[in-house]
Design a protein around this motif. Structure first.
Motif, mmCIF file in Angstrom:
data_model
loop_
_atom_site.group_PDB
_atom_site.id
_atom_site.type_symbol
_atom_site.label_atom_id
_atom_site.label_comp_id
_atom_site.label_asym_id
_atom_site.label_seq_id
_atom_site.Cartn_x
_atom_site.Cartn_y
_atom_site.Cartn_z
ATOM 1 N N ALA A 159 51.769 43.398 69.032
ATOM 2 C CA ALA A 159 51.960 44.206 68.083
ATOM 3 C C ALA A 159 50.689 43.690 66.872
ATOM 4 C CB ALA A 159 53.063 45.214 67.280
ATOM 5 N N ASP A 160 51.636 42.184 66.674
ATOM 6 C CA ASP A 160 51.222 41.641 65.576
ATOM 7 C C ASP A 160 49.463 41.340 65.936
ATOM 8 O OD1 ASP A 160 53.255 42.259 63.971
ATOM 9 O OD2 ASP A 160 54.653 40.712 64.720
ATOM 10 N N GLN A 161 48.603 41.214 66.272
ATOM 11 C CA GLN A 161 48.040 40.820 67.240
ATOM 12 C C GLN A 161 46.773 41.452 67.451
ATOM 13 O OE1 GLN A 161 49.212 38.423 70.525
ATOM 14 N NE2 GLN A 161 49.988 36.354 69.364
ATOM 15 N N ALA A 162 47.482 42.657 67.635
ATOM 16 C CA ALA A 162 46.068 43.894 67.856
ATOM 17 C C ALA A 162 45.499 44.076 66.489
ATOM 18 C CB ALA A 162 46.484 44.802 68.455
ATOM 19 N N SER A 163 43.868 44.505 66.589
ATOM 20 C CA SER A 163 43.092 45.040 65.481
ATOM 21 C C SER A 163 44.206 46.492 65.174
ATOM 22 C CB SER A 163 42.022 45.180 66.075
ATOM 23 O OG SER A 163 41.853 46.417 67.221
ATOM 24 N N CYS A 164 44.795 47.182 65.984
ATOM 25 C CA CYS A 164 45.130 48.583 65.324
ATOM 26 C C CYS A 164 46.634 48.682 65.981
ATOM 27 C CB CYS A 164 44.377 49.599 65.440
ATOM 28 S SG CYS A 164 44.080 50.163 66.829
ATOM 29 N N ARG A 165 46.776 49.543 65.200
ATOM 30 C CA ARG A 165 48.409 49.910 65.964
ATOM 31 C C ARG A 165 48.157 50.372 67.507
ATOM 32 N NH1 ARG A 165 53.330 49.363 63.718
ATOM 33 N NH2 ARG A 165 52.901 47.278 63.135
ATOM 34 N N VAL A 166 47.371 51.469 67.641
ATOM 35 C CA VAL A 166 47.548 52.770 67.964
ATOM 36 C C VAL A 166 46.657 51.919 69.735
ATOM 37 C CG1 VAL A 166 45.937 54.011 69.718
ATOM 38 C CG2 VAL A 166 46.270 54.643 67.099
ATOM 39 N N SER A 167 45.970 50.272 69.278
ATOM 40 C CA SER A 167 46.043 49.826 70.698
ATOM 41 C C SER A 167 47.323 49.884 70.883
ATOM 42 C CB SER A 167 44.973 48.554 70.251
ATOM 43 O OG SER A 167 43.978 48.511 69.822
ATOM 44 N N VAL A 168 48.204 48.793 70.889
ATOM 45 C CA VAL A 168 49.527 48.811 70.912
ATOM 46 C C VAL A 168 50.365 49.867 71.952
ATOM 47 C CG1 VAL A 168 51.884 47.718 71.347
ATOM 48 C CG2 VAL A 168 49.928 46.751 69.923
ATOM 49 N N VAL A 169 50.123 50.976 71.192
ATOM 50 C CA VAL A 169 50.799 52.012 71.517
ATOM 51 C C VAL A 169 50.187 52.789 73.238
ATOM 52 C CG1 VAL A 169 50.697 54.709 71.140
ATOM 53 C CG2 VAL A 169 51.036 53.255 69.552
ATOM 54 N N LYS A 170 48.519 52.466 73.096
ATOM 55 C CA LYS A 170 47.983 52.385 74.301
ATOM 56 C C LYS A 170 48.419 51.562 75.313
ATOM 57 C CE LYS A 170 43.549 53.942 74.553
ATOM 58 N NZ LYS A 170 42.404 53.362 74.059
#
Length: 199
Positions: A159-170
């Motif tokens: 979550a600290d590396q993704a460009s946006c939080r939605v990417s992690v939620v996916k």
């Protein structure tokens, strides 16, 4: 005939008719010889059937090569870690195609959790491209609780590396984590529409 000498009591042979040959004896110095170089033993992290000559040093070109290397290294996570790092995550879908097995997937995830987090390496891309491998959903469908916790810790780290939080939620959805509260993922998904498709 044997000649006997009374003074010593020793038996001696008669002198030979052949000319004597002088033998020269030289002193030997220790520094005249190269030291013996013994081969280094493989690190303790390498399996006993893997040597420096057989340790994979090239990226697997196909799943068959990966499977052969994986079987050799699977019980030795440090060696497997260095091997996996050689593979660019964006080739995972092409490399594994529809052959990735559940035990391979979770062994790889264990390596991510143990070594990628330790060495502060990016793990989001690895998890993203693993989720794009065919039949990935079948591999994670019957994951155990311990495996779900491994995934959870990796997602929190990602979550600290993704460009946006939605990417992690996916990714949470892709890795079949349904109980966000149980696996401490509420904060990761907080304020994000679980059905969002775009960042």
């Amino acid at each position: 005939a044997v000649v006997s000498t009374q003074s010593t009591g020793r038996r001696t042979l008669p002198p030979s008719d052949k000319p004597m040959v002088r033998i020269q004896i030289h002193d030997i110095r220790n520094d005249e010889y190269e030291p013996v170089v013994r081969p280094k033993a493989p690190p303790s992290t390498l399996p006993s059937n893997v040597t420096f000559d057989t340790l994979p040093t090239r990226v697997p070109a196909n799943y068959l090569q990966f499977q052969t290397d994986f079987r050799k290294l699977r019980s030795h996570p440090e060696a497997l870690y260095h091997y996996i790092r050689m593979i660019d995550p964006d080739v995972y879908p092409k490399l594994f195609q529809d052959s990735l097995e559940a035990d391979q997937l979770f062994r790889i995830l264990d390596v991510f959790e143990q070594y990628y987090i330790r060495d502060e390496l990016n793990v989001y891309n690895e998890m993203y491209y693993l989720a794009r491998v065919k039949r990935f959903d079948m591999a994670v469908m019957f994951s155990t609780e311990a495996q779900q916790w491994t995934i959870s810790r990796l997602l929190q780290y990602a979550a600290d590396q993704a460009s946006c939080r939605v990417s992690v939620v996916k990714l949470i959805k892709a890795y079949n984590i349904r109980d966000l509260e149980k696996y401490d993922l509420v904060k990761v998904a907080e304020g994000v529409d679980m059905e969002a498709l775009e960042c």
